[in-house]
Structures are given as C-alpha cells and as structure tokens.
Enzyme design. Structure first.
Site, mmCIF file in Angstrom:
data_model
loop_
_atom_site.group_PDB
_atom_site.id
_atom_site.type_symbol
_atom_site.label_atom_id
_atom_site.label_comp_id
_atom_site.label_asym_id
_atom_site.label_seq_id
_atom_site.Cartn_x
_atom_site.Cartn_y
_atom_site.Cartn_z
ATOM 1 C CE LYS A 91 -16.046 47.547 26.512
ATOM 2 N NZ LYS A 91 -16.777 48.536 25.683
ATOM 3 N NE ARG B 125 -13.580 53.335 28.639
ATOM 4 C CZ ARG B 125 -14.574 52.593 29.110
ATOM 5 N NH1 ARG B 125 -14.366 51.691 30.040
ATOM 6 N NH2 ARG B 125 -15.793 52.741 28.631
ATOM 7 N NE ARG C 287 -26.013 50.791 27.488
ATOM 8 C CZ ARG C 287 -24.693 50.644 27.625
ATOM 9 N NH1 ARG C 287 -24.139 49.462 27.408
ATOM 10 N NH2 ARG C 287 -23.942 51.667 27.939
ATOM 11 N NE ARG D 180 -23.783 53.365 31.192
ATOM 12 C CZ ARG D 180 -22.680 52.731 30.793
ATOM 13 N NH1 ARG D 180 -22.644 51.413 30.796
ATOM 14 N NH2 ARG D 180 -21.624 53.406 30.396
ATOM 15 N NE ARG E 260 -20.135 56.023 27.004
ATOM 16 C CZ ARG E 260 -21.260 55.315 26.962
ATOM 17 N NH1 ARG E 260 -22.427 55.899 26.738
ATOM 18 N NH2 ARG E 260 -21.220 54.013 27.145
HETATM 19 P P1 AMP Z 1 -18.393 51.692 30.746
HETATM 20 O O1 AMP Z 1 -19.447 51.144 31.653
HETATM 21 O O2 AMP Z 1 -17.251 50.770 30.564
HETATM 22 O O3 AMP Z 1 -18.982 52.182 29.433
HETATM 23 O O4 AMP Z 1 -17.799 52.993 31.474
HETATM 24 C C1 AMP Z 1 -18.622 54.106 31.761
HETATM 25 C C2 AMP Z 1 -17.779 55.319 32.045
HETATM 26 O O5 AMP Z 1 -16.953 55.062 33.186
HETATM 27 C C3 AMP Z 1 -16.801 55.715 30.956
HETATM 28 O O6 AMP Z 1 -17.404 56.512 29.952
HETATM 29 C C4 AMP Z 1 -15.773 56.489 31.761
HETATM 30 O O7 AMP Z 1 -16.242 57.770 32.118
HETATM 31 C C5 AMP Z 1 -15.686 55.671 33.023
HETATM 32 N N1 AMP Z 1 -14.673 54.594 32.906
HETATM 33 C C6 AMP Z 1 -14.906 53.237 32.916
HETATM 34 N N2 AMP Z 1 -13.768 52.553 32.798
HETATM 35 C C7 AMP Z 1 -12.780 53.479 32.711
HETATM 36 C C8 AMP Z 1 -11.379 53.401 32.563
HETATM 37 N N3 AMP Z 1 -10.744 52.216 32.451
HETATM 38 N N4 AMP Z 1 -10.676 54.564 32.515
HETATM 39 C C9 AMP Z 1 -11.297 55.760 32.609
HETATM 40 N N5 AMP Z 1 -12.607 55.907 32.738
HETATM 41 C C10 AMP Z 1 -13.370 54.780 32.794
#
Ligand code: AMP
Length: 227
Positions: free
Chosen positions: A23, A98, A137, A170, A181
């Site tokens: 994404k 989400r 990654r 990360r 996740r």
């Molecule tokens: P991402 O970079 O989108 O993979 O997000 C990394 C982490 O941030 C996720 O595993 C969640 O812990 C948190 N996170 C990101 N976006 C959201 C969201 N919309 N709602 C809740 N937690 C989020």
C-alpha cells in the site's frame, strides 16, 4: 456515486489491504503522479512515537506487538489531518480505515463536507508472500525509502541508496508481530471489503509482481491516476 475527479475536487481514495501488500509503495507513486496527499496513519503514529507526544506514548507498545491503536486515539488524528487545507482537494488514505468504527467516522467526516469517496483500492497478495515481504523489509530511518534484503537490496548493505541514511527493520516487522497484524487484519479490517463492495466503490487489484505492474493495474481502472 461521487466520481468527483471529473467535476473539480481531486481524487478521494482509500488503499485497503493487509499489511505488506504494498500500500505504501503504491500510495507514494499515486501521490507523485497526481499530487493528492498520501495520508498514512501508520506513518503519523510512528512520527508521534518518535517525538514522544502523548498519543505517541500511548501507541508505542500497542504498535510494537502488532495490535491496533484504539479508534479513540486514531480518529482525532485523522479528523485533524483531513481538516488541513491540502486534503480539501483530494487525498489518498493508506492504513485508514482499519475498523468498522473508523469507516463510520470517515463517512461522517465526508458527509459533513458534502463529499464521498471515489474508490477503495483493495490490494491482495497471498499470505506466504506477505510474510516473506515483511520479514525482509528494511526502511531508511532518515527518508523512509523501503528496501528488501532479498528482492530489493540496497547497493551497500544497511545504507539507503536515496539518502545514505541507516536502514532498519520496523519493530512490528518481527515475526510474532506480523502474525498478530495479519490475524487482526482478518478480524477487524477484512469486513470493510464487503462494505465498500456493497457501496460500489471497491477495486480489487492483484498485488503480486513489480510495483510498476501493480500501479498499471490500478491506473487502468481509475482515470486521472497517471497524472
Ligand atoms: P502501518 O504502517 O499501516 O502498517 O501501521 C503500523 C501500525 O500502526 C499498525 O500495526 C497499528 O498498530 C497502527 N495503526 C496504523 N493505522 C492504524 C489505524 N487506522 N487504526 C489503528 N491502528 C493503526
């Protein structure tokens, strides 16, 4: 149906899909071509953690184990971000909504503005490939560029090709957090696929292959994306 691209007001897009489907990569390309701001809740939360702000302090441990930060924390961050002037002319949401609660919030924010979404892009990749992508990654701590230890290696190990910054994994790309996740994605986020399908907004795209191939699949269905 709110296909507003042809009526002024830029594109309003959501990128849906499990962690690791690409994404962020697609969002960066779409932003580069169209100028609509790429809004990533994950990136905003990571910045808040780094800065040690109160929401960042609450989010840190939750993110490290791969769980979702509560809607009550993410919602206001997103509402504030969407209210900024640059998002008035369109946006590309990456990692939000989400949960059903977040999708309801987004509907409310847009309804107040008399707007709707143009498309929800659901990028799909088989789970074994997702796990391979996420475990390998590496991100540049300075500029955010992404690499992969097998399929997209930097010229010098551990060093960003773009800016010379240090590459790191990360915290939530550790295997236990990845499993969590993916489980949470199935439980909380996957139901949104059917919701946006019913709304006539869903575009499902095969996320396998090179990033430019995936981009072409998306762009062939969304006029105006090639910039
Ligand atoms: P991402 O970079 O989108 O993979 O997000 C990394 C982490 O941030 C996720 O595993 C969640 O812990 C948190 N996170 C990101 N976006 C959201 C969201 N919309 N709602 C809740 N937690 C989020």
């Amino acid at each position: 149906m709110g296909r507003t691209a042809a009526h002024g007001g830029g594109l309003r897009l959501v990128l849906l899909g499990a962690p690791g489907v690409g994404k962020g990569t697609q969002a960066a390309e779409i932003q580069r071509r169209t100028g609509v701001p790429h809004i990533s809740t994950g990136a905003m939360l990571r910045a808040a953690v780094k800065e040690g702000t109160p929401p960042g302090q609450k989010a840190r441990a939750i993110m490290e184990r791969g769980a979702l930060v509560p809607d009550a924390l993410v919602g206001p961050i997103m509402a504030e971000r969407l209210a900024r002037p640059d998002a008035g002319g369109g946006f590309l949401l990456d990692g939000f909504p989400r949960t059903v609660g977040q999708a309801d919030l987004l509907d409310r924010i847009l309804a107040e503005r008399g707007q709707g979404l143009d498309r929800v892009i659901n990028v799909v990749v088989p789970e074994p490939e997702i796990i391979d992508r996420l475990t390998g990654r590496r991100l540049c701590a300075a500029c955010g560029a992404t690499f992969h230890v097998r399929s997209n290696r930097p010229r010098a190990e551990g060093v960003c090709d773009a800016c010379g910054g240090a590459l790191r994994r990360r915290d939530d790309d550790a295997e236990a957090a990845i499993a969590e996740r993916l489980r949470i994605y199935q439980e909380q986020t996957a139901p949104l696929v059917a919701r946006y399908q019913r709304a006539g907004l869903l575009l499902t795209v095969d996320g396998r292959g090179r990033p430019d191939e995936v981009f072409e699949r998306i762009a062939s269905s969304i006029p105006g994306l090639r910039g």
